[in-house]
Design a protein around this motif. Structure first.
Motif, PDB file in Angstrom:
ATOM      1  N   THR A  79      -3.439  -1.055  12.729  1.00 27.33           N
ATOM      2  CA  THR A  79      -3.596  -2.358  13.377  1.00 27.33           C
ATOM      3  C   THR A  79      -5.057  -2.786  13.377  1.00 27.33           C
ATOM      4  N   HIS A  80      -5.950  -1.862  13.696  1.00 28.31           N
ATOM      5  CA  HIS A  80      -7.384  -2.145  13.722  1.00 28.31           C
ATOM      6  C   HIS A  80      -7.894  -2.522  12.326  1.00 28.31           C
ATOM      7  N   VAL A  81      -7.535  -1.748  11.320  1.00 24.02           N
ATOM      8  CA  VAL A  81      -7.982  -2.018   9.950  1.00 24.02           C
ATOM      9  C   VAL A  81      -7.435  -3.366   9.479  1.00 24.02           C
ATOM     10  N   ARG A  82      -6.181  -3.674   9.795  1.00 18.29           N
ATOM     11  CA  ARG A  82      -5.595  -4.966   9.413  1.00 18.29           C
ATOM     12  C   ARG A  82      -6.420  -6.118   9.976  1.00 18.29           C
ATOM     13  N   LYS A  83      -6.807  -6.026  11.240  1.00 21.05           N
ATOM     14  CA  LYS A  83      -7.617  -7.082  11.870  1.00 21.05           C
ATOM     15  C   LYS A  83      -8.966  -7.214  11.170  1.00 21.05           C
ATOM     16  N   GLN A  84      -9.579  -6.083  10.836  1.00 23.80           N
ATOM     17  CA  GLN A  84     -10.884  -6.110  10.177  1.00 23.80           C
ATOM     18  C   GLN A  84     -10.776  -6.683   8.761  1.00 23.80           C
ATOM     19  N   LEU A  85      -9.715  -6.336   8.045  1.00 26.42           N
ATOM     20  CA  LEU A  85      -9.510  -6.900   6.712  1.00 26.42           C
ATOM     21  C   LEU A  85      -9.353  -8.414   6.787  1.00 26.42           C
ATOM     22  N   ASP A  86      -8.627  -8.894   7.786  1.00 25.67           N
ATOM     23  CA  ASP A  86      -8.460 -10.335   7.972  1.00 25.67           C
ATOM     24  C   ASP A  86      -9.807 -11.004   8.272  1.00 25.67           C
ATOM     25  N   LEU A  87     -10.589 -10.410   9.176  1.00 30.06           N
ATOM     26  CA  LEU A  87     -11.895 -10.977   9.535  1.00 30.06           C
ATOM     27  C   LEU A  87     -12.834 -11.059   8.334  1.00 30.06           C
ATOM     28  N   GLU A  88     -12.760 -10.073   7.458  1.00 28.09           N
ATOM     29  CA  GLU A  88     -13.640 -10.005   6.293  1.00 28.09           C
ATOM     30  C   GLU A  88     -13.041 -10.685   5.058  1.00 28.09           C
ATOM     31  N   SER A  89     -11.809 -11.182   5.177  1.00 28.76           N
ATOM     32  CA  SER A  89     -11.082 -11.734   4.029  1.00 28.76           C
ATOM     33  C   SER A  89     -11.095 -10.749   2.857  1.00 28.76           C
ATOM     34  N   ALA A  90     -10.852  -9.490   3.170  1.00 29.15           N
ATOM     35  CA  ALA A  90     -10.914  -8.412   2.180  1.00 29.15           C
ATOM     36  C   ALA A  90      -9.515  -7.999   1.735  1.00 29.15           C
ATOM     37  N   THR A  91      -9.458  -7.428   0.545  1.00 28.07           N
ATOM     38  CA  THR A  91      -8.207  -6.941  -0.031  1.00 28.07           C
ATOM     39  C   THR A  91      -7.901  -5.519   0.413  1.00 28.07           C
ATOM     40  N   GLY A  92      -8.956  -4.701   0.592  1.00 31.74           N
ATOM     41  CA  GLY A  92      -8.769  -3.308   0.963  1.00 31.74           C
ATOM     42  C   GLY A  92     -10.003  -2.736   1.620  1.00 31.74           C
ATOM     43  N   LEU A  93      -9.859  -1.534   2.126  1.00 32.07           N
ATOM     44  CA  LEU A  93     -10.953  -0.825   2.781  1.00 32.07           C
ATOM     45  C   LEU A  93     -11.239   0.441   1.986  1.00 32.07           C
ATOM     46  N   MET A  94     -12.465   0.565   1.495  1.00 35.44           N
ATOM     47  CA  MET A  94     -12.890   1.745   0.740  1.00 35.44           C
ATOM     48  C   MET A  94     -13.395   2.792   1.714  1.00 35.44           C
ATOM     49  N   LEU A  95     -12.817   3.989   1.649  1.00 35.53           N
ATOM     50  CA  LEU A  95     -13.305   5.147   2.392  1.00 35.53           C
ATOM     51  C   LEU A  95     -14.054   6.010   1.393  1.00 35.53           C
ATOM     52  N   VAL A  98      -5.247   4.389  -4.323  1.00 41.00           N
ATOM     53  CA  VAL A  98      -4.935   3.359  -3.336  1.00 41.00           C
ATOM     54  C   VAL A  98      -3.762   3.832  -2.491  1.00 41.00           C
ATOM     55  N   PHE A  99      -3.955   3.781  -1.181  1.00 36.73           N
ATOM     56  CA  PHE A  99      -2.909   4.173  -0.242  1.00 36.73           C
ATOM     57  C   PHE A  99      -2.511   2.928   0.545  1.00 36.73           C
ATOM     58  N   GLU A 100      -1.238   2.572   0.448  1.00 39.65           N
ATOM     59  CA  GLU A 100      -0.753   1.349   1.080  1.00 39.65           C
ATOM     60  C   GLU A 100       0.012   1.683   2.348  1.00 39.65           C
ATOM     61  N   PHE A 101      -0.284   0.911   3.383  1.00 45.24           N
ATOM     62  CA  PHE A 101       0.358   1.071   4.690  1.00 45.24           C
ATOM     63  C   PHE A 101       1.005  -0.264   5.021  1.00 45.24           C
ATOM     64  N   GLY A 102       2.268  -0.391   4.656  1.00 42.33           N
ATOM     65  CA  GLY A 102       2.934  -1.677   4.770  1.00 42.33           C
ATOM     66  C   GLY A 102       2.466  -2.577   3.636  1.00 42.33           C
ATOM     67  N   ASP A 103       2.716  -3.859   3.784  1.00 37.54           N
ATOM     68  CA  ASP A 103       2.356  -4.812   2.737  1.00 37.54           C
ATOM     69  C   ASP A 103       0.912  -5.273   2.817  1.00 37.54           C
ATOM     70  N   ASP A 104       0.242  -4.978   3.914  1.00 40.89           N
ATOM     71  CA  ASP A 104      -1.021  -5.660   4.147  1.00 40.89           C
ATOM     72  C   ASP A 104      -2.245  -4.773   4.373  1.00 40.89           C
ATOM     73  N   VAL A 105      -2.107  -3.465   4.361  1.00 39.01           N
ATOM     74  CA  VAL A 105      -3.249  -2.575   4.588  1.00 39.01           C
ATOM     75  C   VAL A 105      -3.358  -1.591   3.432  1.00 39.01           C
ATOM     76  N   LYS A 106      -4.520  -1.627   2.768  1.00 35.91           N
ATOM     77  CA  LYS A 106      -4.788  -0.707   1.666  1.00 35.91           C
ATOM     78  C   LYS A 106      -6.076   0.050   1.952  1.00 35.91           C
ATOM     79  N   VAL A 107      -5.999   1.372   1.875  1.00 39.60           N
ATOM     80  CA  VAL A 107      -7.182   2.225   1.976  1.00 39.60           C
ATOM     81  C   VAL A 107      -7.417   2.791   0.586  1.00 39.60           C
ATOM     82  N   VAL A 108      -8.647   2.656   0.117  1.00 38.18           N
ATOM     83  CA  VAL A 108      -9.001   2.997  -1.254  1.00 38.18           C
ATOM     84  C   VAL A 108     -10.012   4.141  -1.240  1.00 38.18           C
ATOM     85  N   VAL A 109      -9.816   5.118  -2.123  1.00 35.84           N
ATOM     86  CA  VAL A 109     -10.765   6.228  -2.279  1.00 35.84           C
ATOM     87  C   VAL A 109     -11.082   6.336  -3.762  1.00 35.84           C
ATOM     88  N   ASP A 110     -12.379   6.323  -4.109  1.00 38.26           N
ATOM     89  CA  ASP A 110     -12.702   6.481  -5.526  1.00 38.26           C
ATOM     90  C   ASP A 110     -12.525   7.946  -5.915  1.00 38.26           C
TER      91      ASP A 110
END
Length: 121
Positions: free
Chosen positions: A22-38, A64-76
């Protein structure tokens, strides 16, 4: 310190608690980002620190790890061996909330919890 979920490590994935999602989803929306890189940086008193970066475009060769349709966590792939199996939780202490990384690959952590080391590195 209050954590929001219990879990078991999956060495083939990155996992998120419901509250972290939920927290990451809100941050992605605020940043207009597609995913979060860890990823990690070589820093801190124990050798490595976790770092987060909002992405507009997801690299083709990243995990890329997807959590539902709207949260993606990315690891290179460069950092995958040190981050595989990491669970991300949202932890609340008093009035402050922050993401906490529970990494089964970490051997030791510094006192402040900001850095970690891995056996053999």
């Amino acid at each position: 310190m209050q954590t929001t979920s219990s879990f078991s490590f999956d060495p083939t994935a990155i996992s998120l608690s419901d509250s972290a999602k939920t927290h990451v989803r809100k941050q992605l929306d605020l940043e207009s980002a597609t995913g979060l890189m860890l990823h990690i940086t070589e820093s801190g008193c124990n050798g490595y620190m976790y770092a987060l970066k909002f992405l507009d475009d997801i690299p083709a060769d990243a995990k890329v790890f997807e959590f539902g349709d709207d949260v993606k966590v990315v690891v290179d792939k460069e950092h995958w061996d040190l981050l595989r199996g990491t669970h991300i939780d949202l932890v609340t202490e008093g009035l402050n909330s922050s993401l906490k990384f529970e990494n089964p690959n970490a051997d030791t952590h510094c006192g402040c919890g900001e850095s970690f080391s891995v056996r053999g590195t």
